[in-house]
Design a protein around this motif. Structure first.
Motif, mmCIF file in Angstrom:
data_model
loop_
_atom_site.group_PDB
_atom_site.id
_atom_site.type_symbol
_atom_site.label_atom_id
_atom_site.label_comp_id
_atom_site.label_asym_id
_atom_site.label_seq_id
_atom_site.Cartn_x
_atom_site.Cartn_y
_atom_site.Cartn_z
ATOM 1 N N GLN A 8 4.269 10.182 -6.084
ATOM 2 C CA GLN A 8 5.622 10.499 -6.527
ATOM 3 C C GLN A 8 6.525 10.851 -5.337
ATOM 4 O O GLN A 8 7.282 11.817 -5.362
ATOM 5 N N ILE A 9 6.411 10.049 -4.268
ATOM 6 C CA ILE A 9 7.224 10.251 -3.073
ATOM 7 C C ILE A 9 8.099 9.021 -2.847
ATOM 8 O O ILE A 9 7.600 7.897 -2.796
ATOM 9 N N SER A 13 0.838 -1.204 0.000
ATOM 10 C CA SER A 13 0.000 0.000 0.000
ATOM 11 C C SER A 13 0.870 1.250 0.000
ATOM 12 O O SER A 13 0.581 2.223 -0.701
ATOM 13 N N LEU A 14 1.948 1.197 0.812
ATOM 14 C CA LEU A 14 2.860 2.342 0.865
ATOM 15 C C LEU A 14 3.542 2.556 -0.482
ATOM 16 O O LEU A 14 3.667 3.701 -0.947
ATOM 17 N N ASP A 15 3.967 1.446 -1.121
ATOM 18 C CA ASP A 15 4.607 1.568 -2.426
ATOM 19 C C ASP A 15 3.644 2.142 -3.459
ATOM 20 O O ASP A 15 4.031 2.969 -4.289
ATOM 21 N N LEU A 16 2.369 1.687 -3.382
ATOM 22 C CA LEU A 16 1.370 2.197 -4.328
ATOM 23 C C LEU A 16 1.122 3.680 -4.090
ATOM 24 O O LEU A 16 1.086 4.477 -5.034
ATOM 25 N N ALA A 17 0.970 4.041 -2.784
ATOM 26 C CA ALA A 17 0.764 5.452 -2.456
ATOM 27 C C ALA A 17 1.990 6.275 -2.842
ATOM 28 O O ALA A 17 1.867 7.402 -3.338
ATOM 29 N N GLN A 59 9.962 14.060 -2.893
ATOM 30 C CA GLN A 59 8.731 14.102 -3.681
ATOM 31 C C GLN A 59 8.958 14.901 -4.957
ATOM 32 O O GLN A 59 9.539 15.983 -4.935
ATOM 33 N N ASP A 60 8.498 14.338 -6.052
ATOM 34 C CA ASP A 60 8.566 15.041 -7.333
ATOM 35 C C ASP A 60 7.424 16.069 -7.354
ATOM 36 O O ASP A 60 6.243 15.712 -7.362
ATOM 37 N N ILE A 61 7.781 17.358 -7.341
ATOM 38 C CA ILE A 61 6.764 18.424 -7.299
ATOM 39 C C ILE A 61 6.836 19.284 -8.558
ATOM 40 O O ILE A 61 6.444 20.453 -8.544
#
Length: 618
Positions: free
Chosen positions: A279-280, A270-274, A379-381
């Motif tokens: 993009q974190i 779930s963490l990997d999906l989130a 995080q990609d922002i």
């Protein structure tokens, strides 16, 4: 022939007249005790008694009495006899009454006398070994056993230590000849598995190993772990030598751990999906060892192939945009002091694409973290920065477009208010005052927006130079005295005398802009007849300039947003007090642009204290 048999078997013989006591011994009888027959002369029954071990006399008498009375077919005893050299030898004496007197009393008794010292010592050693084995097995938490299976389907436990009762609930005697009672305890779901495993071990003579359950007396179950080595016996049966132990507690911990691992895997997925959707990526770094770990998402953010690269500080440094390297290094240095790493910067992917990332990390204090481990996220922002750029460009354009007409409107209103063109009725004059006040408010908003836009674009110029602190503080206080008097607020200046000779490296105009914002906010939110204190103090190698008010303080839910743009604690309050929500955001940008630090302390109903800190300079 009889003599040859006796000589070949090295057996001593004896004859005893029960009625007279006369005794006849052969040479071998004497030789067993290290004597010649001549040395024992005169021979009598006392010759036997004198050499017999005192502890064996009673047993000898009892055996003899039982035979003479007809209760035993033979006189049969194993006893110790004293050797000529002083030690004792074990002998096996067997005898039988061969004739009786006329009145039926025992008369003549013949017997043999054999040396069984080696045999007896071996048996004693064996018994001693068994005793030692028994003691050892009693100390083990599990059961040491032998399990035997015959071709006709029979099975038993020829040997089992007493621990089998604790584990299976059966005694060693109950399963010595039949293992049925033990198998009755096996959990029904595991019985087939157990039988199959035994059959495989029997066929291949390979090690038997299995974890299985048994039903306890209270209807609960235990987990057992068994292990045994098989051996084929001459009668066609198979004998296993092994050990079984109760592993219930360990198994429960393992099953719980397995359950937690499964939950962890689900949480990780779930963490990997989130992480992928947001993009974190996550990382862990040792500032002392220079080691670095990345989650898979960071490879995607940096445009790297996880199979081709191993994370390292040098790899990360190469990816940082050259114009942002100093910003990243400054944040890392600050993290060693504050424990927080928080920086937005650009990276360049291997294909030349520029992306914006937000790094956020936290460092545990060194006394609990000797390796200086920092954990954080990336995080990609880029999309957010693009939107921010569009918004900033729009605000900048609108601000510039409004500035010219607003200046004209403000000039016109000022002329009308002066009365030089025309005299206005009192009601119209009040409306003009309101319009002028709103015009000034709008002008300040536009100026703040333009300043923030310049800071974000890196276009704001700073005239940095060393400045003494007290004159700056006094000027800021003097500039705000009229505003404070209007609200009946007392302004006070406090600083230690040592600060008179200290200087900080700042832009004078921008520092005054920051203090103006602090002081105006403090005056606005202080109660009537309250006090606002402007102070300066030395903290390490820095000077802290602070403004303290006596207002209502800042609520906990607003503290995390206080330096954000257009952020206001209470919209209704802002209407009464006035404000754009840009002042503190601008102060933060200005402070950090001058390499300072901004912060605040506040408790509800106890006022707020805003401060900036700058390094001392020569």
């Amino acid at each position: 022939m009889y003599r040859s048999v006796l000589e070949g078997t090295r057996i001593g013989t004896w004859q005893w007249n029960v009625q007279t006591g006369d005794t006849v011994l052969n040479e071998r009888w004497a030789d067993i005790m290290g004597y010649t027959l001549a040395e024992l002369e005169p021979v009598s029954v006392d010759t036997w008694l004198n050499l017999l071990h005192p502890d064996d006399v009673a047993d000898s008498d009892a055996q003899l009495e039982a035979h003479l009375n007809g209760k035993a077919p033979f006189y049969d005893i194993k006893c110790r006899m004293k050797h000529k050299q002083g030690h004792y030898v074990w002998v096996h004496d067997r005898g039988k009454v061969v004739s009786y007197t006329a009145d039926g009393q025992p008369l003549m008794m013949f017997g043999t006398h054999a040396d069984i010292t080696q045999q007896q010592l071996s048996e004693i050693a064996l018994l001693h070994s068994r005793d030692e084995l028994y003691k050892l097995t009693q100390q083990l938490p599990g059961v040491v056993y032998q399990y035997q299976s015959w071709p006709d389907g029979r099975s038993a436990f020829p040997y089992a230590s007493t621990a089998i009762e604790e584990i299976y609930g059966v005694t060693p005697e109950e399963v010595r000849h039949d293992a049925t009672n033990a198998f009755a305890k096996i959990h029904p779901d595991d019985l087939g598995l157990l039988v199959d495993s035994i059959e495989r071990s029997l066929e291949t003579l390979n090690l038997w190993e299995l974890e299985y359950r048994i039903i306890a007396n209270n209807d609960s179950f235990k987990w057992l772990s068994g292990r045994a080595t098989p051996e084929r016996m001459p009668d066609g049966s198979t004998l296993w030598h092994g050990y079984i132990q109760d592993i219930t507690q360990t198994k429960e911990h393992y099953l719980k751990l397995e359950e937690l691992n499964q939950q962890l895997n689900v949480a990780q997925q779930s963490l990997d999906l989130a992480s992928e959707q947001a993009q974190i990526g996550y990382w862990q770094a040792s500032l002392k060892q220079g080691t670095l770990w990345w989650s898979p998402m960071i490879y995607q953010i940096f445009g790297l192939n996880e199979q081709d690269f191993s994370p390292s500080v040098s790899l990360f440094k190469r990816a940082v945009h050259p114009d942002d390297v100093s910003k990243v290094e400054q944040s890392e240095d600050q993290a060693r002091i504050t424990g927080i790493h928080n920086v937005i910067h650009r990276i360049i992917r291997p294909n030349g694409e520029v992306r914006w990332v937000h790094e956020l990390g936290q460092l545990v204090s060194e006394d609990k973290n000797p390796e200086l481990i920092m954990i954080g996220s990336v995080q990609d922002i880029t999309d957010r920065m693009k939107l921010q750029k569009i918004k900033d460009d729009f605000i900048s354009t609108v601000s510039h477009e409004l500035r010219t007409p607003l200046t004209s409107i403000n000039g016109a209103l000022t002329l009308l208010q002066s009365g030089k063109i025309v005299s206005l009725p009192e009601k119209a004059q009040k409306l003009m005052d309101i319009a002028s006040s709103n015009c000034l408010q709008l002008s300040r908003l536009i100026n703040d927006l333009l300043d923030i836009e310049k800071l974000a674009a890196g276009k704001m110029l700073f005239e940095m130079k060393p400045l003494n602190v007290p004159p700056l503080l006094q000027r800021a206080l003097n500039d705000h005295q009229p505003y404070a008097d209007l609200h009946n607020i007392i302004l006070e200046l406090q600083y230690a005398s040592q600060i008179n000779d200290m200087r900080i490296y700042v832009d004078e105009h921008r520092l005054l802009q920051i203090l103006t914002n602090f002081l105006s906010n403090a005056v606005k939110f202080s109660p009537q007849n309250g006090q606002v204190t402007l102070s300066a103090s030395v903290i390490g190698d820095q000077i802290e300039i602070a403004v303290q008010d006596q207002g209502c303080g800042i609520s906990d839910d607003f503290k995390s947003r206080i330096f954000e743009k257009f952020s206001q604690a209470d919209a209704s309050s802002s209407k009464v007090k006035g404000g754009t929500g840009l002042g503190l955001a601008l102060c933060k940008e200005l402070t950090e642009a001058m390499h300072g630090k901004i912060g605040f302390n506040s408790n509800l109903e106890q006022g707020a204290r805003f401060y900036v800190r700058f390094a001392l300079t020569n």
